[in-house]
Scaffold this motif. Structure first.
Motif, mmCIF file in Angstrom:
data_model
loop_
_atom_site.group_PDB
_atom_site.id
_atom_site.type_symbol
_atom_site.label_atom_id
_atom_site.label_comp_id
_atom_site.label_asym_id
_atom_site.label_seq_id
_atom_site.Cartn_x
_atom_site.Cartn_y
_atom_site.Cartn_z
ATOM 1 N N PRO A 179 16.500 9.858 -14.625
ATOM 2 C CA PRO A 179 15.259 9.460 -13.939
ATOM 3 C C PRO A 179 14.024 9.905 -14.707
ATOM 4 O O PRO A 179 13.930 11.026 -15.177
ATOM 5 N N ARG A 180 13.127 8.989 -14.840
ATOM 6 C CA ARG A 180 11.877 9.241 -15.537
ATOM 7 C C ARG A 180 10.725 9.001 -14.573
ATOM 8 O O ARG A 180 10.907 8.695 -13.417
ATOM 9 N N GLU A 181 9.563 9.096 -15.109
ATOM 10 C CA GLU A 181 8.387 8.763 -14.307
ATOM 11 C C GLU A 181 8.470 7.279 -13.953
ATOM 12 O O GLU A 181 8.741 6.451 -14.808
ATOM 13 N N ASN A 182 8.275 6.980 -12.698
ATOM 14 C CA ASN A 182 8.174 5.595 -12.281
ATOM 15 C C ASN A 182 7.349 5.510 -11.014
ATOM 16 O O ASN A 182 7.078 6.517 -10.367
ATOM 17 N N THR A 183 6.962 4.317 -10.680
ATOM 18 C CA THR A 183 6.057 4.110 -9.558
ATOM 19 C C THR A 183 6.651 4.576 -8.241
ATOM 20 O O THR A 183 5.932 5.137 -7.407
ATOM 21 N N ALA A 201 6.978 7.031 8.941
ATOM 22 C CA ALA A 201 7.522 5.711 9.290
ATOM 23 C C ALA A 201 7.275 4.704 8.164
ATOM 24 O O ALA A 201 8.158 3.900 7.845
ATOM 25 N N GLU A 202 6.095 4.761 7.554
ATOM 26 C CA GLU A 202 5.801 3.849 6.442
ATOM 27 C C GLU A 202 6.687 4.142 5.236
ATOM 28 O O GLU A 202 7.158 3.214 4.565
ATOM 29 N N ALA A 236 0.846 -1.203 0.000
ATOM 30 C CA ALA A 236 0.000 0.000 0.000
ATOM 31 C C ALA A 236 0.877 1.248 0.000
ATOM 32 O O ALA A 236 1.983 1.234 0.553
ATOM 33 N N PRO A 237 0.407 2.329 -0.602
ATOM 34 C CA PRO A 237 1.182 3.578 -0.595
ATOM 35 C C PRO A 237 1.436 4.038 0.848
ATOM 36 O O PRO A 237 0.576 3.873 1.714
ATOM 37 N N PHE A 247 3.078 11.049 -1.580
ATOM 38 C CA PHE A 247 3.252 11.133 -0.133
ATOM 39 C C PHE A 247 3.519 12.583 0.290
ATOM 40 O O PHE A 247 2.881 13.103 1.202
ATOM 41 N N LEU A 248 4.461 13.226 -0.392
ATOM 42 C CA LEU A 248 4.803 14.608 -0.043
ATOM 43 C C LEU A 248 3.633 15.557 -0.308
ATOM 44 O O LEU A 248 3.366 16.464 0.491
#
Length: 187
Positions: free
Chosen positions: A125-129, A81-82, A75-76, A137-138
């Protein structure tokens, strides 16, 4: 069959690069690693540059698959902490087993890309998961300059992984990952 053979050769080249370094990456070494007759690699990748480009494309493909597989299972992150836990799992994977070998190959390719714009373009760096998860998150934590902080957090993570490769996995401390996340969340 050509596509399968090309993938087999790119995978073998990744292994050679991880085990022997950039100087050890030769057509003959890849033939041996792939258990194929001498000359096979050069028949598919005529030059060392073509071989290295194929290796880098395969490396990026494997990294993307790893990130997508992880995102499908986990899960995202919702809390700091996660997110630190997720980064710790990813770091552990990049410092052990096949992940370690890919990391060693990745950093060798990054250094080669300093002098090779084509490699640099593939590795940029490209778009990635993983990047998306950090950005979401941010953003959920209402951090300003989400993109800049995500890039800084991921660059710091990358540096910790590199340090872990050089000094040993035990060098990668949990509090360092927590510090990266805390810094990214600062107002």
């Amino acid at each position: 069959m050509a596509t399968d053979r090309r993938t087999l050769l790119a995978d073998a080249a990744l292994g050679v690069l991880a085990d022997q370094g950039i100087r050890g990456l030769t057509h003959r070494a890849v033939d041996r690693a792939a258990a194929l007759p001498d000359g096979t690699t050069s028949a598919y990748y005529r030059t060392r540059a073509a071989l290295l480009t194929a290796l880098v494309r395969r490396l990026v493909e494997l990294d993307q698959q790893e990130l997508e597989s992880t995102a499908a299972r986990v899960a995202p992150p919702r809390t700091a902490a996660e997110l630190a836990d997720g980064l710790a799992r990813l770091a552990h994977g990049r410092l052990t087993g096949e992940g370690r070998r890919r990391s060693l190959a990745r950093y060798a390719c990054v250094l080669e890309s300093v002098r090779d714009p084509e490699l640099r373009e593939i590795l940029t760096p490209r778009e990635n998961t993983g990047r998306d998860a950090v950005r979401h998150f941010l953003a959920a934590h209402r951090v300003g300059d989400v993109e800049g902080r995500a890039l800084t957090l991921l660059a710091g993570f990358d540096g910790l992984v590199l340090d872990g490769l050089v000094r040993g996995e035990q060098a990668l401390r949990r509090d360092a990952l927590e510090g990266l996340v805390a810094a990214a969340l600062r107002p």
